[in-house]
Each structure stands twice: as C-alpha cells, then as structure tokens.
Design a protein around this motif. Structure first.
Motif, PDB file in Angstrom:
ATOM      1  N   GLN A 175      30.596 -24.816   4.327  1.00 46.43           N
ATOM      2  CA  GLN A 175      29.564 -23.970   4.559  1.00 46.43           C
ATOM      3  C   GLN A 175      30.122 -22.366   4.548  1.00 46.43           C
ATOM      4  OE1 GLN A 175      26.423 -24.483   4.975  1.00 46.43           O
ATOM      5  NE2 GLN A 175      25.908 -22.388   5.474  1.00 46.43           N
ATOM      6  N   LEU A 176      31.201 -22.142   4.954  1.00 52.10           N
ATOM      7  CA  LEU A 176      31.775 -20.674   5.104  1.00 52.10           C
ATOM      8  C   LEU A 176      32.075 -20.226   3.536  1.00 52.10           C
ATOM      9  CD1 LEU A 176      32.744 -18.287   6.316  1.00 52.10           C
ATOM     10  CD2 LEU A 176      34.974 -19.233   6.433  1.00 52.10           C
ATOM     11  N   ALA A 178      39.719 -23.940  -4.453  1.00 57.33           N
ATOM     12  CA  ALA A 178      40.833 -24.533  -3.650  1.00 57.33           C
ATOM     13  C   ALA A 178      41.676 -23.578  -2.900  1.00 57.33           C
ATOM     14  CB  ALA A 178      41.541 -25.327  -4.561  1.00 57.33           C
ATOM     15  N   ARG A 179      42.055 -22.486  -3.721  1.00 55.55           N
ATOM     16  CA  ARG A 179      43.067 -21.310  -3.174  1.00 55.55           C
ATOM     17  C   ARG A 179      42.037 -20.619  -1.985  1.00 55.55           C
ATOM     18  NH1 ARG A 179      47.246 -18.380  -6.934  1.00 55.55           N
ATOM     19  NH2 ARG A 179      48.261 -16.922  -5.235  1.00 55.55           N
ATOM     20  N   GLN A 180      40.768 -20.382  -1.984  1.00 54.44           N
ATOM     21  CA  GLN A 180      40.014 -19.697  -1.159  1.00 54.44           C
ATOM     22  C   GLN A 180      40.121 -20.564   0.126  1.00 54.44           C
ATOM     23  OE1 GLN A 180      35.345 -19.650  -1.084  1.00 54.44           O
ATOM     24  NE2 GLN A 180      36.001 -17.610  -1.753  1.00 54.44           N
ATOM     25  N   ALA A 181      39.667 -21.736  -0.036  1.00 54.30           N
ATOM     26  CA  ALA A 181      39.727 -22.872   1.193  1.00 54.30           C
ATOM     27  C   ALA A 181      41.030 -22.853   2.080  1.00 54.30           C
ATOM     28  CB  ALA A 181      39.493 -24.334   0.772  1.00 54.30           C
ATOM     29  N   ILE A 186      26.894 -12.938   7.255  1.00 48.93           N
ATOM     30  CA  ILE A 186      27.505 -14.209   6.968  1.00 48.93           C
ATOM     31  C   ILE A 186      27.518 -14.426   8.687  1.00 48.93           C
ATOM     32  CG2 ILE A 186      29.815 -15.372   6.991  1.00 48.93           C
ATOM     33  CD1 ILE A 186      30.016 -13.752   4.344  1.00 48.93           C
ATOM     34  N   GLU A 187      27.164 -15.640   9.360  1.00 49.29           N
ATOM     35  CA  GLU A 187      27.099 -15.957  10.561  1.00 49.29           C
ATOM     36  C   GLU A 187      27.613 -17.524  10.729  1.00 49.29           C
ATOM     37  OE1 GLU A 187      24.639 -12.650  12.945  1.00 49.29           O
ATOM     38  OE2 GLU A 187      24.074 -14.754  12.796  1.00 49.29           O
ATOM     39  N   LEU A 188      28.618 -18.027  11.118  1.00 43.65           N
ATOM     40  CA  LEU A 188      28.858 -19.350  11.214  1.00 43.65           C
ATOM     41  C   LEU A 188      29.892 -19.739  12.362  1.00 43.65           C
ATOM     42  CD1 LEU A 188      28.717 -22.217   9.791  1.00 43.65           C
ATOM     43  CD2 LEU A 188      30.822 -21.527   8.665  1.00 43.65           C
ATOM     44  N   LYS A 189      29.325 -20.515  13.204  1.00 47.92           N
ATOM     45  CA  LYS A 189      30.242 -21.102  14.390  1.00 47.92           C
ATOM     46  C   LYS A 189      31.294 -22.196  14.090  1.00 47.92           C
ATOM     47  CE  LYS A 189      30.048 -23.443  18.753  1.00 47.92           C
ATOM     48  NZ  LYS A 189      31.007 -22.431  19.578  1.00 47.92           N
ATOM     49  N   ILE A 190      32.739 -21.487  14.355  1.00 46.78           N
ATOM     50  CA  ILE A 190      33.641 -22.564  13.794  1.00 46.78           C
ATOM     51  C   ILE A 190      34.460 -22.402  15.042  1.00 46.78           C
ATOM     52  CG2 ILE A 190      35.905 -22.496  12.650  1.00 46.78           C
ATOM     53  CD1 ILE A 190      34.481 -21.274  10.333  1.00 46.78           C
ATOM     54  N   GLY A 191      34.848 -23.911  15.578  1.00 47.06           N
ATOM     55  CA  GLY A 191      35.802 -24.004  16.671  1.00 47.06           C
ATOM     56  C   GLY A 191      35.116 -23.350  18.222  1.00 47.06           C
ATOM     57  N   ARG A 192      35.840 -22.525  18.462  1.00 48.92           N
ATOM     58  CA  ARG A 192      35.359 -22.003  19.912  1.00 48.92           C
ATOM     59  C   ARG A 192      34.966 -20.363  19.664  1.00 48.92           C
ATOM     60  NH1 ARG A 192      39.378 -17.949  21.016  1.00 48.92           N
ATOM     61  NH2 ARG A 192      41.214 -18.100  19.583  1.00 48.92           N
ATOM     62  N   GLY A 193      34.608 -19.974  18.556  1.00 52.99           N
ATOM     63  CA  GLY A 193      33.970 -18.984  18.050  1.00 52.99           C
ATOM     64  C   GLY A 193      33.359 -18.704  16.937  1.00 52.99           C
ATOM     65  N   CYS A 203      34.095  -7.127   5.225  1.00 51.05           N
ATOM     66  CA  CYS A 203      35.206  -7.998   5.408  1.00 51.05           C
ATOM     67  C   CYS A 203      34.336  -9.168   6.231  1.00 51.05           C
ATOM     68  CB  CYS A 203      36.145  -7.215   6.192  1.00 51.05           C
ATOM     69  SG  CYS A 203      37.138  -6.071   5.385  1.00 51.05           S
ATOM     70  N   ILE A 204      35.339 -10.109   6.471  1.00 49.18           N
ATOM     71  CA  ILE A 204      34.773 -11.088   7.447  1.00 49.18           C
ATOM     72  C   ILE A 204      35.802 -11.064   8.721  1.00 49.18           C
ATOM     73  CG2 ILE A 204      33.751 -12.762   5.948  1.00 49.18           C
ATOM     74  CD1 ILE A 204      36.507 -14.481   5.815  1.00 49.18           C
ATOM     75  N   VAL A 205      35.386 -11.355   9.687  1.00 42.76           N
ATOM     76  CA  VAL A 205      35.899 -11.388  11.020  1.00 42.76           C
ATOM     77  C   VAL A 205      35.655 -12.547  11.864  1.00 42.76           C
ATOM     78  CG1 VAL A 205      36.133  -8.901  11.231  1.00 42.76           C
ATOM     79  CG2 VAL A 205      34.324  -9.997  12.298  1.00 42.76           C
ATOM     80  N   PHE A 206      36.491 -12.842  12.712  1.00 39.39           N
ATOM     81  CA  PHE A 206      36.413 -14.009  13.697  1.00 39.39           C
ATOM     82  C   PHE A 206      36.510 -13.334  15.395  1.00 39.39           C
ATOM     83  CE2 PHE A 206      37.803 -17.435  16.404  1.00 39.39           C
ATOM     84  CZ  PHE A 206      37.073 -18.518  16.221  1.00 39.39           C
ATOM     85  N   GLY A 207      35.347 -13.795  16.004  1.00 37.63           N
ATOM     86  CA  GLY A 207      35.405 -13.343  17.469  1.00 37.63           C
ATOM     87  C   GLY A 207      34.819 -14.726  18.262  1.00 37.63           C
ATOM     88  N   VAL A 208      35.342 -14.619  19.518  1.00 36.82           N
ATOM     89  CA  VAL A 208      35.062 -15.679  20.380  1.00 36.82           C
ATOM     90  C   VAL A 208      33.614 -15.264  21.166  1.00 36.82           C
ATOM     91  CG1 VAL A 208      35.444 -16.745  22.563  1.00 36.82           C
ATOM     92  CG2 VAL A 208      37.201 -16.279  20.897  1.00 36.82           C
TER      93      VAL A 208
END
Length: 315
Positions: free
Chosen positions: A280-281, A255-258, A295-302, A310-315
């Motif tokens: 899924q993430l 729950a805290r991770q989410a 780890i590769e997962l499409k979320i929103g526009r990126g 680490c995990i990063v977010f990119g468009v």
C-alpha cells in the motif's frame, strides 16, 4: 570421534566472561555444563523466572542446585511475561527473556563483568523456526531463521549449538550423569512449535534423514542474501537522504524500493511493515505525482506520511 556437542564447543570462541541463559531444561543445562568445563571461573548463569506456570519455582530450584554444584554464579530475573493485547504468549515470553538477559548481564552489581551471552537453541529449534517462517510466507530475513552470532545492547550474543540435534544433547547429559527438568508446556499441542516437534520432525527424519543439515544450509544461504539486501539498502538510503525523498524513491525499481523502505522502517524506526502495508505504501508513493498529494498510512505503532518532498514516520 568427538560428540557433536564437543565439536560445536570446539568451534565456539566467545568473548569472556560469558553468561549462559539457563532455563533448567536439557538444552541449557548441557550448554552450561559444557561451558563450565571449558571456562571455569569465566562463567555466569542467568535464569528467567516467567511466573507463568506452577512448575516455575521448580525450574529455579534446579538451576540453583546445578549452579551450586558447578560453582557458577547465578542471577535470577523475575519478569512479567503476560502478553499484551494482540501479542502471542510465545512472543511476550521471548521479549521478556531478552530484556532480562540484557539487564542481568549489564548489572553493575554482578560478580563478573559479562561481555557476552550464550543461548542453547539447537538444530531442532532452528528447523522449527524455518518451518514457521515458511508457513507464514516469510522473506529471506525470516528464512534465515536464528543467527549463530549477533550484537545487541552492547553485548555479543551466541547460539553455539545450532548444529547439534536436541536428542544428542540429552544423550550427552545422560552420559555425564546430569539431570534436567522438563517444561510441561513443551507438550502443549496448542503451540505450533510443539506440533511441529511432535508430528512433523519425525516424518521429516523418515523422508530426509539429513534434513537438519540441509535446512540449516538453506538458512545460511538466506542469511547471506539478507546481508546483501541490507548492504544495498544502506547504499540506497545514502542516496535517498533522511528523511527519504519521494522522487528518489520513485526512481528505484519496485523490488529495490520495497527493500529500502523495509530497511528504513526497521532500522530507523524499529517497525516492520506487513506485506500488505508495504504494498500500500508503494502504491501511494507511485501515485504521489502532484504537490498536493497526501501520503498517510498506519504501519506498526506509527504512521508514514508525506512532509514536503519526503516521507516521515511518526508515532
């Protein structure tokens, strides 16, 4: 006993000068008139011309006549509110309105240097927002519905009428001898909000006469819970680092991770994951136990992906 509108304005202490979003409908007409009576010379109106229906020019004309009558400066913002592919018409119009309000308020050529903006959403709008959130299975952020005050684009924003029923605003305007325009799209049953207003709210009023007050109380409780979740997420982000470390994320409860992942994506990357995407993430994070695991997962526009530890977010 003061009218509910007057009582609401008694509790409203905006940063002046103030702009009022004026559609020409009863709600915004009542708000502008009440504010003009209280803060003469400290007020401006902003009308957004969506250009989506034939009646739009009539809305603008009403707003011009009303503002001339009240001696309130008016800015008219014309926008392209056509929805993008996959975007709802309501969302497209709402986004266009907020952008237009901000642009008008921050316009250096304006006669008054606007510090804040007031919008005329009322108690029925708040109930509709809550019911829509419930119908979509929203979490506490959605159940908090519309905030009464917030900051955005360097401006203070207010909704001072959230405890006033829409019918009372119309009654107040009639007592003032002031007319308004009716938006024909408000009767269009293709829009869920209109069906809620026409079909569901009358039934709720019969079963639970105080539903506006009690529903608003539930939304305030949800808003408090959301504030607490945001505080916890900020504390966790400080421990996770930027970008977030995978091992530190794995040490958190599900729950805290989410909660922290949702906050990280929304606050740092202006992206809100769906429940399925977030699950899924978390599944991919749980399985990430070896150096070569991807780890590769499409979320929103990126896309969220692994980079080192680490995990990063990119468009």
């Amino acid at each position: 006993m003061p009218h509910r509108l007057d009582a609401a304005l008694d509790r409203f202490h905006p940063v002046l000068p103030l702009a009022v979003g004026l559609s020409g409908g009863a709600d915004s007409t009542a708000l502008l008139l009440a504010c003009a009576q209280r803060w003469p010379g400290q007020l401006q109106a902003i009308h957004v011309h969506h250009g989506l229906q034939a009646a739009a020019d009539g809305f603008e004309q009403h707003c011009r006549q009303l503002c001339a009558q009240l001696q309130v400066p008016l800015q008219v913002q014309r926008v392209d509110a056509r929805p993008a592919p996959g975007q709802s018409p309501e969302d497209a119009a709402r986004q266009a309105r907020y952008q237009a309000f901000s642009a008008a308020a921050l316009d250096g050529k304006a006669r008054v240097a606007i510090k804040s903006i007031a919008l005329a959403h009322h108690a029925d709008d708040q109930v509709e927002t809550l019911l829509l959130a419930l119908s979509r299975g929203a979490g506490v952020a959605g159940l908090a519905a519309m905030p009464a005050q917030w900051q955005r684009a360097g401006l203070q924003w207010y909704r001072p009428l959230l405890e006033v029923p829409g019918q009372q605003l119309r009654d107040w305007l009639r007592a003032q001898g002031q007319g308004w325009v009716e938006d024909p799209s408000n009767q269009d049953a293709r829009y869920t909000r209109n069906r809620i207003r026409a079909q569901l709210l009358p039934v709720l009023a019969q079963c639970f006469p105080q539903f506006r007050t009690t529903f608003a109380r539930s939304s305030r409780h949800a808003a408090q819970a959301q504030e607490l979740l945001a505080e916890v997420a900020l504390q966790d982000l400080q421990q996770l680092g930027e970008p977030p470390r995978i091992a530190a994320l794995q040490a958190l409860s599900p729950a805290r991770q989410a909660n922290v992942l949702r906050h990280w994506l929304r606050s740092q990357h202006q992206t809100t994951p769906s429940q399925a995407q977030l699950a899924q993430l978390q599944t991919q994070l749980h399985a990430c136990r070896t150096r070569g695991h991807r780890i590769e997962l499409k979320i929103g526009r990126g896309q969220v992906r692994r980079m080192g530890d680490c995990i990063v977010f990119g468009v």
